[in-house]
Design an enzyme around this catalytic site. Structure first.
Site, PDB file in Angstrom:
ATOM      1  CG  ASN A 184      -2.140  -0.885   1.025  1.00 53.34           C
ATOM      2  OD1 ASN A 184      -2.527  -1.205  -0.094  1.00 53.34           O
ATOM      3  ND2 ASN A 184      -2.726  -1.308   2.127  1.00 53.34           N
ATOM      4  CB  CYS A 232      -7.321  -2.784   8.711  1.00 56.75           C
ATOM      5  SG  CYS A 232      -8.989  -2.102   8.622  1.00 56.75           S
ATOM      6  CG  ASP A 288     -10.223   2.176   3.335  1.00 52.75           C
ATOM      7  OD1 ASP A 288      -9.378   3.076   3.224  1.00 52.75           O
ATOM      8  OD2 ASP A 288     -10.625   1.483   2.385  1.00 52.75           O
ATOM      9  CG  ASP A 316     -13.827  -4.301   6.001  1.00 56.75           C
ATOM     10  OD1 ASP A 316     -15.055  -4.268   6.209  1.00 56.75           O
ATOM     11  OD2 ASP A 316     -13.313  -3.961   4.919  1.00 56.75           O
ATOM     12  CE  LYS A 320     -17.633   0.293   1.387  1.00 53.96           C
ATOM     13  NZ  LYS A 320     -16.558   0.363   0.349  1.00 53.96           N
ATOM     14  NE  ARG A 345     -16.011  -4.921   3.276  1.00 54.44           N
ATOM     15  CZ  ARG A 345     -15.638  -4.064   2.340  1.00 54.44           C
ATOM     16  NH1 ARG A 345     -16.284  -4.029   1.182  1.00 54.44           N
ATOM     17  NH2 ARG A 345     -14.614  -3.251   2.530  1.00 54.44           N
TER      18      ARG A 345
END
Length: 526
Positions: free
Chosen positions: A142, A230, A232, A235, A272, A276
């Site tokens: 990332n 994590c 964003d 999750d 989300k 999801r």
């Protein structure tokens, strides 16, 4: 969507029921917030700063609005560090956020100051953990896209940790593999076990639990504050923060506390659900069993600590179903802002309201409040032997598998039947009591009447007997001696003799005859 047309059969189930289950002021006041180190911030009212965060935030006391806004700009999706849980005994704080936009060597003085303020807000420790729940290789990848993780050379008073939970795409593929295995009844035992192992599903469940245990022990036992993120922050961050606080705080293991936990960590902080769970069929790349994994971790804890949870397995199974069914508005939308824009609280029913209308179905009969089983922090065992396959979730609709009840379900049936019998017994006893009261005078009157009749009959019998005796002629004086005297007991036992009495009479007669013969012999000899 079905939630906008659903009408419950129970008329008492009101539309507004369950929507006010969570109040952030009451929840943080329960933790002792605000205090000398943490305060409320109004910067995100009307979702002006971060649209996927709640409209309330708690931040370290003394941090300026410019620092808060500057930190938000340096975080993915503007999801800045915010207080999630405060441990009153150790003064340690659990905060959550998204990954920094560090890229290749970028830094933010505002973000660095914000994290240092979080560390200083814990008076007992001078530094804190920053937990990146991703595998290190993912976080490094990332960095090439302008994101990444905190550089310890730029941040003071932090200790950085990677804890290696894989992303949504890996979890989705693992679930598909696992479902293919467990839904095939024709597999042999070796094929089933090898297929379950190769899916790596239980391995990922274990990694979520281990990460949560690390966070919980840091807060409750080491007294160190923890910042979790994590990619964003909606999750894996939601998974680990919610499980860690549930391990620490017994309140979150109650029925009401569990609902508050899900509302706070998942709904308010912007998991989300629509993406999801595939509510709008937006494509499979966004779907992932993130919330399902959280529920399975809770079930694993229920297996190890059966007396520590006020709710049972059925609540977890129904939660999994109704996050997908769209029957209730609770889990629609991707964030709190969207749910308010859709006016779900006035147009749909809440799943929490449904739970409270059927509360007896979701209570754990083995729950023991205010005991050693429920108070204090839980210390689960993460050895491979203790991580189980959740048949109640993945095979409960499979009619080709023989139905089997676990011990908890069987015990629940026994308890329900016992309670039913107790209620019926109580009703019968009450009816008997009322009948006795109503028949008390009648019984007394009947007894008195029966006694009077008996006495009258006895008197009449005696009078008759006296008349009969008077009628006997004087020429037969011995007949009067042969008449039996009247006695109530003798009249009942007249003519009834036991064998022992007859034997005794026989022996007595023989002894008398023998004595008579001896006397005659002695007189003859004389």
């Amino acid at each position: 969507m079905y939630a906008f047309h659903y009408t419950p059969q129970q008329k008492r189930f009101q539309r507004e029921s369950g929507w006010s289950i969570f109040d952030h002021q009451k929840e943080f006041a329960r933790m002792g917030i605000p205090n000398d180190y943490w305060c409320y911030s109004a910067l995100n009212e009307n979702y002006e700063m971060c649209q996927t965060y709640p409209d309330w935030l708690y931040v370290p006391l003394g941090v300026t609005d410019d620092v808060i806004q500057g930190s938000a700009k340096f975080r993915s999706r503007m999801r800045l560090p915010a207080l999630s849980y405060f441990h009153q005994e150790t003064q340690a704080a659990l905060c959550r956020c998204s990954q920094p936009l560090a890229g290749m060597g970028k830094r933010s003085s505002d973000d660095e100051s914000f994290l240092e303020a979080i560390a200083r807000a814990n008076p007992n420790k001078g530094y804190m953990y920053v937990v990146d729940t991703r595998p290190m290789i993912n976080a490094m990848a990332n960095k090439a896209t302008g994101k990444g993780y905190e550089n310890t050379n730029f941040y003071n008073k932090i200790e950085f940790r990677f804890l290696g939970i894989h992303n949504i795409h890996v979890m989705r593929d693992c679930l598909h593999k696992m479902i293919d295995v467990v839904s095939n009844p024709s597999l042999s035992m070796s094929e089933f076990l090898s297929g379950l192992e190769s899916s790596n599903w239980l391995k990922h469940i274990r990694s979520i639990l281990e990460t949560s245990i690390f966070i919980a022990e840091a807060l409750a036992e080491q007294g160190r504050s923890v910042l979790v993120h994590c990619s964003d922050g909606w999750d894996r961050t939601a998974q680990t923060c919610s499980v860690a606080t549930l391990l620490i705080d017994p309140y979150y293991r109650t029925m009401h506390g569990f609902q508050v936990l899900i509302t706070k960590e998942w709904l308010a902080f912007g998991h989300k659900f629509s993406d999801r769970c595939g509510h709008l069929d937006a494509g499979t790349r966004e779907t992932s069993p993130v919330f399902l994994q959280f529920l399975e971790v809770i079930w694993q804890l229920q297996c190890q600590f059966p007396c520590s949870f006020q709710f049972n397995e059925k609540l977890l199974v129904d939660l999994s179903e109704h996050t997908i069914s769209c029957q209730f508005g609770t889990f629609l939308g991707n964030c709190e802002r969207e749910r308010k824009e859709l006016e779900l609280s006035s147009r749909t029913y809440s799943f929490w309201g449904y739970v409270w209308e059927h509360i007896s179905e979701y209570l754990n009969i083995m729950y023991r409040p205010m005991t050693k089983y429920t108070e204090g922090m839980l210390h689960p065992d993460t050895s491979p032997q203790r991580i189980q396959f959740w048949r109640g979730m993945y095979n409960h609709h499979d009619h080709t598998v023989l139905p089997r009840q676990n011990t908890h379900s069987q015990l629940a049936v026994v308890v329900r039947e016992t309670e039913t019998w107790r209620k019926e017994r109580s009703i019968i006893e009450q009816e008997i009591k009322e009948l006795k009261k109503r028949l008390g005078y009648v019984e007394q009157s009947s007894d008195e009447s029966a006694t009077a009749d008996t006495r009258h009959a006895e008197d009449k019998s005696l009078d008759t007997l006296d008349v009969a005796v008077e009628d006997i002629p004087d020429s037969s004086p011995d007949i009067e001696q042969d008449l039996p005297s009247y006695h109530p007991v003798d009249s009942l036992t007249e003519g009834v003799k036991c064998e022992d009495e007859e034997e005794i009479e026989g022996v007595t007669n023989k002894e008398e005859e023998g004595a008579t013969s001896i006397d005659e012999d002695q007189s003859n000899q004389e």
